[in-house]
Design a protein around this motif. Sequence first.
Motif, PDB file in Angstrom:
ATOM      1  N   MET A 111       0.811  -1.227   0.000  1.00 30.98           N
ATOM      2  CA  MET A 111       0.000   0.000   0.000  1.00 30.98           C
ATOM      3  C   MET A 111       0.845   1.280   0.000  1.00 30.98           C
ATOM      4  O   MET A 111       0.389   2.331   0.418  1.00 30.98           O
ATOM      5  CB  MET A 111      -0.965   0.045   1.200  1.00 30.98           C
ATOM      6  CG  MET A 111      -1.897  -1.136   1.298  1.00 30.98           C
ATOM      7  SD  MET A 111      -3.101  -1.180  -0.036  1.00 30.98           S
ATOM      8  CE  MET A 111      -2.855  -2.859  -0.633  1.00 30.98           C
TER       9      MET A 111
ATOM     10  N   GLU B 227       1.512   3.728  -1.977  1.00 27.43           N
ATOM     11  CA  GLU B 227       0.982   4.208  -3.256  1.00 27.43           C
ATOM     12  C   GLU B 227       1.936   5.145  -4.003  1.00 27.43           C
ATOM     13  O   GLU B 227       2.223   4.937  -5.184  1.00 27.43           O
ATOM     14  CB  GLU B 227      -0.357   4.916  -3.005  1.00 27.43           C
ATOM     15  CG  GLU B 227      -1.024   5.366  -4.277  1.00 27.43           C
ATOM     16  CD  GLU B 227      -2.302   6.154  -4.031  1.00 27.43           C
ATOM     17  OE1 GLU B 227      -2.475   6.690  -2.921  1.00 27.43           O
ATOM     18  OE2 GLU B 227      -3.119   6.226  -4.952  1.00 27.43           O
TER      19      GLU B 227
ATOM     20  N   LEU C 179      -7.842   0.627  -2.155  1.00 25.01           N
ATOM     21  CA  LEU C 179      -6.623   1.337  -2.561  1.00 25.01           C
ATOM     22  C   LEU C 179      -5.865   0.531  -3.618  1.00 25.01           C
ATOM     23  O   LEU C 179      -5.326   1.106  -4.566  1.00 25.01           O
ATOM     24  CB  LEU C 179      -5.722   1.632  -1.355  1.00 25.01           C
ATOM     25  CG  LEU C 179      -4.571   2.573  -1.705  1.00 25.01           C
ATOM     26  CD1 LEU C 179      -5.073   4.003  -1.922  1.00 25.01           C
ATOM     27  CD2 LEU C 179      -3.474   2.567  -0.643  1.00 25.01           C
TER      28      LEU C 179
ATOM     29  N   GLU D  92      -7.394   1.186  -6.856  1.00 28.70           N
ATOM     30  CA  GLU D  92      -7.040   2.538  -7.298  1.00 28.70           C
ATOM     31  C   GLU D  92      -5.621   2.572  -7.887  1.00 28.70           C
ATOM     32  O   GLU D  92      -5.377   3.185  -8.925  1.00 28.70           O
ATOM     33  CB  GLU D  92      -7.130   3.461  -6.073  1.00 28.70           C
ATOM     34  CG  GLU D  92      -6.963   4.907  -6.359  1.00 28.70           C
ATOM     35  CD  GLU D  92      -8.246   5.550  -6.837  1.00 28.70           C
ATOM     36  OE1 GLU D  92      -8.183   6.736  -7.148  1.00 28.70           O
ATOM     37  OE2 GLU D  92      -9.292   4.879  -6.909  1.00 28.70           O
TER      38      GLU D  92
END
Lengths: 229, 420
Positions: free
Chosen positions: A28, A30, A78, A81
């Motif tokens: 995660m 990002e 997430l 995304e």
Amino acid sequence: MTSTQGTGPASVSMTEEERRLVDLLASMEEDEALALANKMLLQDHANPMRVLDLCRMAMDMVGKRFEEGEYFLPELVLAGEMLDQVSAVAKPLIDQKDEGARRKLGKVLIGTVHGDLHDIGKNIVTFMLDINGFEVKDIGVDVPVRTFIEEINSFQPDVVGLSGFLTLAFDSMKETISAFEKEGVRGQFKVMIGGGQIDETVRAYTGADAFGVNAVEAVNLCRKWLEAA
Amino acid sequence: MGDSGETAQAQALYDARWRRIMDCVALRQPDRMPVVMYATFWLAKYGGITFKEAMYDYDKVAEIAERAVLEFEPDGVSPLFGATALGRILEALDYKQLQWPGHGVEDDQPYQYLDREYMKPEEYTALLRDPTGFYLNTYLPRIFGVFEGFENFPVLPGMFYFRAVTGMRAFANPDLRKALRRVLDAADEVDAYARRAGEWNKRINGLGYPLINGSNSGAPYDVLADYFRGATGMMKDLFRNKDKLHEAIEMMRINLTRMTIANARASGNPIVMLPIHWAPDAFMSPKQFEEFWWPSFRQMMLDLIEADLIPMPLWEADCTKRLETIADIPAGKCIYWFERTDMVRAFEVLGDVVALRGNLSPSLMTTGQPEEVDAAVRHLVDNVWNKGGKLILDTAFGIPDETPVENVRAMFTAARKYGG
């Protein structure tokens, strides 16, 4: 969960950078993950199909962590995304013939039954099926029985997923599945249902083949059915 | 709760019912297991009207809801009129966050909330800097058509002396004036609705039935997630906007608590219903729950308790993995209403901390037979009530709209048969 297609982690050794991309996505991180993916795609001209395979490996890890109770819905959202953002950069760089060569595991038609406008659960199931190699057609919310039948006839799915959050969805699901029987198409595919109130009692009431309480269960049901087919 | 009954007999029944609930809250043994009633569009089914009529026809809803109370004689009643007959005020306000029968969904479908991003991630700063200003200029015009024009409402903080004097020119803006007039008209409609709802509540009290809650509110995290950022927006904020999210939750906690205490006091009933949407096990990790969700809600409950109110969170979906965490609250002050959490497990963890409410499943109520409902009540009585659990029997989240009346009768009959 194992990689389902393309170059899985076991089949091709990874460079240090590739491994790092998989780890960043699965953890995660990002900003760092997207920066690295963009560098690989736009500066180093890495094969976009390879980058998308790395994304899939990362998503496999995310799915596994979800199943093991380490990850929850926010991580799935997430992850979706991040995958969208990498895909947006990678896809224009892909040769059409390469993309066409990718074999899908099977076709899943999914929609929220009539009377119900909820879509979050359905969207997450759609995303998880997609990254796990299924060709998914999402026909939206409040889908009339007639539309399901038309889409089944044109899309020829292996699995139909009916979603619903409200209690009214019990009857809508039952009615939709009965219509499959009446139209003589019920035997062509499996039916899975899911949503906030769905349990074994509702499954039996609607005549669905199975129900799932989360997106990973939906993926596992589809895998099981298609492997058996 | 004072004198409520229309007759001495009704007053005595009212007092006995209210004592039953309050005994449960205080973890004392009541004379028998209380059983309560909450419904919205099931009332339409019960009374033979459409969902649309239930939203708009005040007289019919008041009559049907009263008839249901008199038939089932619950120990506590949700404010049934107020939760159902909302059509006129939603229309008067041109409310955007909901679709309702005759207004986006069919005449016989329930109202449904539209999960959208009503506040963008970059707007956290504006919300935090001046929450009231953000409501006036941005949020209210987004969620209510009648507030379109409030984008021109003047920025009040910072006004002073002649800047304040001349600043009032903003109220000469034609769009703002038009919006103000529309808001005043809508407010009259809301006032009429609230009077009717209050009359219904008073009438039911007079017949001997206490309300199981007089007001409702929400958890700070949930209010931001559901009504501002939207579900996926909020889940992304857990990673992308952690600091702002923490600040916004704290701001929301302070203001929600103020509003909740004021509304509860105005209602005259200490029990506050708090539907909980984002606590379920699958919705976030234990770590995220303990960082983002629980501390603000726990503090809010403590503040409500301090104000002599009784928080009644409705823990939606399955919250089994949260039970140990949410047990950290003073004993004998709250009612925890569970939807899909296993009630026996909840009793094991929380039995000496809170009263429990619930939780016959929607699938059972809508598709089961009366004898299955009877068996499910018996299961809860045997495994919770008879073992000392202070159980207030109810369905999981109100009587589902499609429930056959015989199943509701089975629930109330079984509660009396097995619960003393």
